[in-house]
Design an enzyme around this catalytic site. Structure first.
Site, PDB file in Angstrom:
ATOM      1  N   THR A 130       0.751  -1.272  -0.078  1.00 50.97           N
ATOM      2  CA  THR A 130       0.036   0.060   0.054  1.00 50.97           C
ATOM      3  C   THR A 130       1.012   1.358  -0.050  1.00 50.97           C
ATOM      4  O   THR A 130       0.195   2.706  -0.204  1.00 50.97           O
ATOM      5  CB  THR A 130      -1.020  -0.001   1.347  1.00 50.97           C
ATOM      6  N   ARG A 222      -1.025   2.458  12.844  1.00 56.44           N
ATOM      7  CA  ARG A 222      -0.868   3.348  13.548  1.00 56.44           C
ATOM      8  C   ARG A 222      -2.073   4.360  14.061  1.00 56.44           C
ATOM      9  O   ARG A 222      -2.054   4.998  15.064  1.00 56.44           O
ATOM     10  CB  ARG A 222       0.243   4.338  12.731  1.00 56.44           C
TER      11      ARG A 222
END
Ligand code: C5P
Length: 243
Positions: A130, A222
């Site tokens: 990604t 995250r």
């Protein structure tokens, strides 16, 4: 009776335990109790603590997605897959760029392993990370096909080799859904709730958009792990899925 957190939790959400500290992993699992029961263990934690990290998740009652993106010659990767089968792992990754023979040997090895009561882990093929863009794919890596076509090509190879599904960016989900049977799993990282920093991720969607496009699982790191309050952020994400 179900409590409020249980009714919000969503089995399609996988939290990435991206930390090199077992204590931090333990703390996060505790903070997300009742909200998340599927955890991804990747290079960082696995390199630091190996199977101890998996044990931590298991002890909490959680499921494990082991994301080591195995990419080596067929013999090495299939023998590694045999080791993985000794453990209670829900899913693990190989890299599709390892090629057809590598993926096929992994499938054969996993199929042949005595189960000893354990479920067969599902095998996923990582397509194009990604963090890549069309430009990095063609200019840096020298891949001539356009990104969508390359993802579809690699997913086709994975399917033909017998893999259970692929890992891809949310931007290719619709294409993959249209081209593959419903039981071919699509797991997608690159998830960014509104307002979350992109970091190094390039091909991203919001959680609800990714599931709406047809992902079976979304992987979030995250936005949760780096949040001031990971539980609150996870609740926000889960609420956004229900809206
Ligand atoms: O922190 P963030 O949400 O970007 O984390 C995404 C997680 O998914 C990371 O652990 C990363 O290793 C993993 N991943 C990815 N892209 C892939 C496959 C896995 O970002 N194609």
């Amino acid at each position: 009776m179900k409590n409020k957190a249980d009714s919000l939790s969503d089995p399609r959400l996988i939290a990435a335990l991206d930390t090199s500290s077992l204590d931090a992993a333990q703390k996060l699992i505790r903070q997300l109790q009742g909200l998340v029961d599927f955890y991804k263990i990747g290079f960082e934690l696995f390199t630091a603590f190996g199977w101890k990290a998996a044990e931590l998740v298991r002890k909490s009652g959680g499921k494990i997605f082991l994301d080591l993106k195995l990419h080596d010659i067929p013999s090495t990767v299939s023998k590694t897959a045999a080791v993985i089968c000794e453990h209670e792992i829900e899913m693990f990754t190989v890299h599709t760029l390892g090629g057809f023979e590598m993926m096929q040997q992994v499938c054969e090895t996993v199929e042949k392993r005595p189960r000893g009561g354990k479920k067969r882990p599902r095998i996923l093929g990582v397509t194009i990370l990604t963090s890549h863009t069309q430009e990095s794919l063609s200019k840096e890596m020298g891949i001539g096909r356009n990104l969508d076509e390359q993802v579809l090509h690699l997913a086709g190879l994975a399917k033909k080799a017998g893999l259970d599904g692929v890992v891809s960016s949310p931007q290719e989900i619709s294409l993959l859904r249209a081209g593959f049977p419903k039981d071919f799993l699509i797991v997608t990282p690159g998830i960014r709730p509104q307002g979350s920093p992109q970091g190094d991720q390039k091909r991203t969607y919001a959680p609800k958009e990714a599931l709406g496009a047809g992902a079976d699982f979304i992987v979030i790191g995250r936005p949760i792990t780096a949040a001031e309050n990971p539980r609150k952020e996870t609740l926000n994400i889960l609420n956004s899925l229900q809206r």
